[in-house]
Design a protein around this motif. Structure first.
Motif, mmCIF file in Angstrom:
data_model
loop_
_atom_site.group_PDB
_atom_site.id
_atom_site.type_symbol
_atom_site.label_atom_id
_atom_site.label_comp_id
_atom_site.label_asym_id
_atom_site.label_seq_id
_atom_site.Cartn_x
_atom_site.Cartn_y
_atom_site.Cartn_z
ATOM 1 N N SER A 26 -32.542 39.951 -57.934
ATOM 2 C CA SER A 26 -31.999 39.071 -59.324
ATOM 3 C C SER A 26 -33.280 38.241 -59.578
ATOM 4 N N GLU A 27 -32.642 37.458 -60.703
ATOM 5 C CA GLU A 27 -33.863 36.415 -61.178
ATOM 6 C C GLU A 27 -33.865 35.298 -59.991
ATOM 7 N N ALA A 28 -35.194 34.839 -59.953
ATOM 8 C CA ALA A 28 -35.298 33.970 -58.960
ATOM 9 C C ALA A 28 -34.396 32.894 -58.543
ATOM 10 N N LEU A 29 -33.908 32.172 -59.429
ATOM 11 C CA LEU A 29 -32.933 31.147 -59.175
ATOM 12 C C LEU A 29 -31.684 31.661 -58.610
ATOM 13 N N ASP A 30 -31.251 32.519 -59.004
ATOM 14 C CA ASP A 30 -29.950 33.568 -58.572
ATOM 15 C C ASP A 30 -30.135 33.777 -57.396
ATOM 16 N N ALA A 31 -31.429 34.516 -56.875
ATOM 17 C CA ALA A 31 -31.841 34.977 -55.579
ATOM 18 C C ALA A 31 -31.706 33.823 -54.612
ATOM 19 N N ALA A 32 -32.274 32.788 -55.093
ATOM 20 C CA ALA A 32 -32.308 31.756 -54.211
ATOM 21 C C ALA A 32 -31.055 31.313 -53.879
ATOM 22 N N ASP A 33 -30.071 30.916 -54.706
ATOM 23 C CA ASP A 33 -28.813 30.456 -54.491
ATOM 24 C C ASP A 33 -28.076 31.383 -53.488
ATOM 25 N N ARG A 34 -28.205 32.938 -53.866
ATOM 26 C CA ARG A 34 -27.327 33.502 -53.005
ATOM 27 C C ARG A 34 -27.988 33.759 -51.626
ATOM 28 N N ALA A 35 -29.285 33.636 -51.261
ATOM 29 C CA ALA A 35 -29.986 33.502 -50.000
ATOM 30 C C ALA A 35 -29.254 32.485 -49.326
ATOM 31 N N PHE A 36 -29.419 30.967 -50.017
ATOM 32 C CA PHE A 36 -28.860 29.769 -49.460
ATOM 33 C C PHE A 36 -27.214 29.993 -48.985
ATOM 34 N N LEU A 37 -26.371 30.608 -50.003
ATOM 35 C CA LEU A 37 -25.140 30.747 -49.738
ATOM 36 C C LEU A 37 -25.076 31.761 -48.429
ATOM 37 N N PHE A 38 -25.819 32.560 -48.390
ATOM 38 C CA PHE A 38 -25.887 33.598 -47.317
ATOM 39 C C PHE A 38 -25.923 33.093 -45.964
ATOM 40 N N GLY A 68 -44.033 34.206 -70.546
ATOM 41 C CA GLY A 68 -43.147 35.075 -70.897
ATOM 42 C C GLY A 68 -42.579 36.054 -70.190
ATOM 43 N N MET A 69 -42.724 35.646 -68.617
ATOM 44 C CA MET A 69 -42.432 36.391 -67.552
ATOM 45 C C MET A 69 -40.911 35.925 -67.182
ATOM 46 N N THR A 70 -40.133 36.957 -66.483
ATOM 47 C CA THR A 70 -39.170 36.586 -65.629
ATOM 48 C C THR A 70 -39.251 36.977 -64.083
ATOM 49 N N PRO A 71 -39.283 36.244 -63.446
ATOM 50 C CA PRO A 71 -39.516 36.345 -61.988
ATOM 51 C C PRO A 71 -38.196 36.938 -61.393
ATOM 52 N N MET A 72 -38.309 38.077 -60.503
ATOM 53 C CA MET A 72 -37.181 38.748 -60.048
ATOM 54 C C MET A 72 -37.482 38.725 -58.267
ATOM 55 N N VAL A 73 -36.475 38.503 -57.437
ATOM 56 C CA VAL A 73 -36.752 38.176 -56.338
ATOM 57 C C VAL A 73 -35.683 38.936 -55.221
ATOM 58 N N GLY A 74 -35.810 39.749 -54.336
ATOM 59 C CA GLY A 74 -34.991 40.456 -53.566
ATOM 60 C C GLY A 74 -35.131 39.857 -52.035
ATOM 61 N N PRO A 75 -34.057 39.078 -51.495
ATOM 62 C CA PRO A 75 -34.553 38.464 -50.007
ATOM 63 C C PRO A 75 -33.926 39.542 -48.945
ATOM 64 N N GLU A 76 -34.545 39.411 -47.885
ATOM 65 C CA GLU A 76 -34.347 40.089 -46.497
ATOM 66 C C GLU A 76 -34.222 39.088 -45.435
ATOM 67 N N LEU A 77 -33.534 38.814 -44.937
ATOM 68 C CA LEU A 77 -33.232 38.032 -43.737
ATOM 69 C C LEU A 77 -32.844 38.431 -42.514
ATOM 70 N N GLU A 78 -33.649 38.019 -41.486
ATOM 71 C CA GLU A 78 -32.941 38.559 -39.947
ATOM 72 C C GLU A 78 -32.667 37.167 -39.480
ATOM 73 N N PHE A 79 -31.729 37.367 -38.516
ATOM 74 C CA PHE A 79 -31.061 36.415 -37.665
ATOM 75 C C PHE A 79 -30.576 36.870 -36.113
ATOM 76 N N TYR A 80 -30.239 36.028 -35.426
ATOM 77 C CA TYR A 80 -29.669 36.382 -34.201
ATOM 78 C C TYR A 80 -28.350 35.874 -33.988
ATOM 79 N N VAL A 81 -27.367 36.558 -33.199
ATOM 80 C CA VAL A 81 -26.019 36.087 -32.837
ATOM 81 C C VAL A 81 -25.923 35.753 -31.452
#
Length: 449
Positions: free
Chosen positions: A214-226, A134-147
């Motif tokens: 956001s909800e876990a699947l949406d957060a993963a989608d956005r991190a993947f697109l990012f 009965g729970m909704t997992p929420m995730v906020g991603p933070e990503l580092e990268f080099y240019v």
């Protein structure tokens, strides 16, 4: 899965054409998070995708250098297909590619069952387990990268962009002399992936962009697109954006931190003003689950040979299986906010991690802790990296893969076929690296032995 409703496809195509779009890019994640896909002309959209778009199953297990790793149902079975269908809820315009929209695909087997190797489907399996609580997992991603910028004098052909010291947590041209980060942030805003802030990180040429939770699947989608978007934006400027865990010996690595909470009946499930440290029993058990399954989780959070060169004392990258209250030297940090903001921050992951898989691994470990009502040990006091206080994480990819295989509860939750495929693919990587003669070996031995 089945034949797509052509009226829905035509409606989507008509709407996009009305906005000046003539191409839809259909993309999905392979095992390592590389986007695989196809550009589809909208004037043939319904016919092209109505019965799905076929891809060779072995694209899941194609290495960065183009080798095809034998996996179950791959080479030995004659390289059969999987079938991709657009998730029309994910359609968004690509701001830096005029006339192009992007859509994430769901991947199925030819018999209509979800592809077990699909990272998006792996995450769905774990989210479904939270549904049972009965729970909704929420995730906020933070990503580092080099240019990086082209440099004919560098051995790799690349050097760090904006090389300078002391630019940690600055904004503007001081650490970003050509405003690459600012332009990218604006593009990402128009890409509708909820990017919220950006800054220069510790090292020269290293940056961080935060995504809203956001909800876990949406957060993963956005991190993947990012990740795909940042690399494309760099290519447009003849630069290289890399999410490699530790690309340089003289600078720190790039992390992939995840802020995770769960909600139940409209309330934050990890919050309890009367609980230990202001956390509920559920919240403390979630932390305990992450600690209990951390060795297996490392295989997904730190999925490359290079990943383990990011670890070590005084790196601000976790080295031990521990947790702490607002303590950035711990593997699991509990930020100081409570109430609606009650959450844990997993600091284990590095930026090479596939967003779908590292989020699935985090959720799976937390779910098992909650389900089994695990009791969390006392939190870390003071600065971490003291091996007398906590167990060490796996120190190489091979050890992490062994831990994943041994943790049967964790592996079962992710999906046995996925885990077998992932282990086959990654053990091939370990074996190939073990046979490769490195620059270090030549420098160490060639002149003296």
């Amino acid at each position: 899965m089945g034949h797509f409703d052509e009226s829905g496809l035509e409606s989507t195509a008509g709407e996009l054409r009305g906005r000046g779009i003539d191409v839809l890019r259909l993309g999905y994640s392979d095992l390592i998070g590389t986007e695989r896909g196809r550009d589809i002309l909208l004037n043939r959209f319904a016919q092209t995708v109505g019965d799905g778009v076929a891809f060779c199953r072995s694209v899941y297990a194609t290495t960065p250098t183009g080798d095809v790793v034998p996996i179950d149902g791959g080479l030995a079975d004659g390289l059969p297909d999987v079938v991709a269908f657009p998730d029309l809820s994910t359609v968004r315009e690509v701001p830096w590619e005029p006339g192009v929209a992007h859509c994430i695909a769901d991947v199925f087997n030819p018999d209509g069952t979800p592809s077990e190797e699909s990272p998006r489907n792996v995450l769905r399996r774990v989210v479904a387990a939270f549904d049972e609580l009965g729970m909704t997992p929420m995730v906020g991603p933070e990503l580092e990268f080099y240019v990086l910028q082209r440099d004919a004098d560098a051995a790799s052909g690349w050097s760090r962009y904006g090389e300078a010291t002391g630019n940690v947590y600055v904004a503007g041209r001081k650490g970003d002399p050509e405003n690459f980060l600012l332009r990218s942030l604006r593009h990402l805003d128009n890409y509708d992936i909820d990017a919220v802030a950006a800054n220069h990180e510790f090292a020269s040429g290293q940056f961080e962009i935060n995504l809203w939770h956001s909800e876990a699947l949406d957060a993963a989608d956005r991190a993947f697109l990012f990740k795909s978007a940042v690399k494309e934006l760099a290519r447009q400027e003849d630069k290289l954006a890399t999410f490699m865990a530790k690309p340089f010996n003289d600078e720190g690595g790039s992390g992939f931190h995840l802020h995770f909470s769960a909600w139940k009946d409209g309330r934050p499930a990890f919050d309890d003003p009367h609980g230990g440290h202001g956390l509920s029993d559920v919240g403390r058990s979630a932390v305990a689950g992450v600690l209990a399954h951390a060795p297996a989780l490392a295989a997904l959070a730190n999925p490359t040979v290079n990943s383990y060169k990011r670890f070590g004392p005084d790196t601000l990258a976790p080295w031990l299986v521990d947790w702490g209250l607002d303590n950035r030297s711990a593997m699991v940090r509990i930020p100081p906010e409570r109430g609606r903001a009650s959450r844990l921050e997993l600091r284990l992951g590095d930026a090479t991690a596939n967003p779908y898989l590292v989020i699935a691994g985090l959720l799976a470990s937390a779910y098992l802790g909650i389900r089994d009502e695990l009791v969390v040990p006392p939190p870390l006091e003071g600065y971490g990296y003291d091996t007398s206080k906590a167990e060490m994480l796996p120190q190489n990819l091979g050890a992490a893969l062994d831990a994943l295989e041994a943790d049967t509860e964790f592996a079962t939750l992710l999906g046995p076929k996925f885990v077998r495929t992932f282990l086959d693919y990654k053990r091939d990587e370990v074996e190939r690296f073990s046979r490769w003669v490195t620059d270090w070996e030549f420098r160490e031995y060639a002149y003296h032995l």
